[in-house]
Design a protein around this motif. Structure first.
Motif, short mmCIF file in Angstrom:
data_model
loop_
_atom_site.label_atom_id
_atom_site.label_comp_id
_atom_site.label_asym_id
_atom_site.label_seq_id
_atom_site.Cartn_x
_atom_site.Cartn_y
_atom_site.Cartn_z
N VAL A 78 11.26 7.98 1.36
CA VAL A 78 11.56 9.41 1.20
C VAL A 78 10.29 10.25 1.28
O VAL A 78 10.26 11.29 1.92
N LEU A 79 9.22 9.78 0.62
CA LEU A 79 7.97 10.56 0.58
C LEU A 79 6.93 10.11 1.59
O LEU A 79 5.85 10.67 1.66
N ARG A 80 7.25 9.05 2.34
CA ARG A 80 6.32 8.50 3.33
C ARG A 80 4.97 8.17 2.68
O ARG A 80 3.90 8.59 3.17
N LEU A 81 5.05 7.45 1.57
CA LEU A 81 3.83 7.06 0.87
C LEU A 81 3.07 6.03 1.69
O LEU A 81 3.68 5.22 2.40
N PRO A 82 1.76 6.01 1.60
CA PRO A 82 0.98 5.01 2.35
C PRO A 82 1.25 3.60 1.83
O PRO A 82 1.52 3.41 0.64
N GLN A 83 1.18 2.64 2.71
CA GLN A 83 1.43 1.24 2.36
C GLN A 83 0.18 0.65 1.72
O GLN A 83 -0.56 -0.10 2.34
N MET A 84 -0.06 1.02 0.47
CA MET A 84 -1.22 0.53 -0.26
C MET A 84 -0.94 0.58 -1.76
O MET A 84 -0.05 1.31 -2.20
N ASN A 85 -1.68 -0.19 -2.52
CA ASN A 85 -1.55 -0.17 -3.97
C ASN A 85 -1.94 1.21 -4.49
O ASN A 85 -2.96 1.76 -4.08
N ALA A 86 -1.13 1.75 -5.39
CA ALA A 86 -1.44 3.07 -5.96
C ALA A 86 -0.58 3.30 -7.20
O ALA A 86 0.43 2.64 -7.40
N ASP A 87 -1.03 4.23 -8.02
CA ASP A 87 -0.27 4.69 -9.18
C ASP A 87 0.06 6.16 -8.94
O ASP A 87 -0.80 6.95 -8.55
N TYR A 88 1.33 6.53 -9.20
CA TYR A 88 1.78 7.89 -8.96
C TYR A 88 2.42 8.49 -10.20
O TYR A 88 2.99 7.78 -11.02
N ARG A 89 2.32 9.80 -10.31
CA ARG A 89 3.08 10.57 -11.29
C ARG A 89 4.17 11.27 -10.48
O ARG A 89 3.88 12.07 -9.58
#
Length: 100
Positions: free
Chosen positions: A68-79
């Motif tokens: 939905v948000l087209r997040l990058p394919q990498m480890n990450a923490d999101y709010r």
């Protein structure tokens, strides 16, 4: 005299990378009925903004944030939260870990 109220803004899903501050924004998709849900044959009339002013609500949804948000394919923490105009939902912390 009739009250003319503007159409409420669309809900937006927002994810903010906790490390970089990068914002990813996308529309909240329309809900899909559950298999066990019986549709209501009586359509409820839409409420006007002045009728819902001060009300709170609760919505539960299950989305593929990466798609939905087209997040990058990498480890990450999101709010992650939902915005509707100047209103904002509570914040949920989401940790993405890519297998491999």
């Amino acid at each position: 005299m009739p009250i003319i109220a503007p159409t409420p803004p669309q809900m937006r899903l927002v994810a903010v990378d906790s490390t970089t501050g990068q914002r990813y924004v996308g529309p909240v998709p329309a809900p899909t009925p559950q298999d066990s849900e019986i549709p209501n044959p009586m359509q409820r009339p839409s409420r006007q903004p002045h009728e819902v002013s001060g009300m709170t609500g609760q919505v539960r949804f299950d989305l593929d944030l990466m798609a939905v948000l087209r997040l990058p394919q990498m480890n990450a923490d999101y709010r992650v939260h939902v915005e509707r105009g100047a209103l904002s939902s509570n914040v949920v912390r989401v940790r993405v870990r890519i297998a491999g």
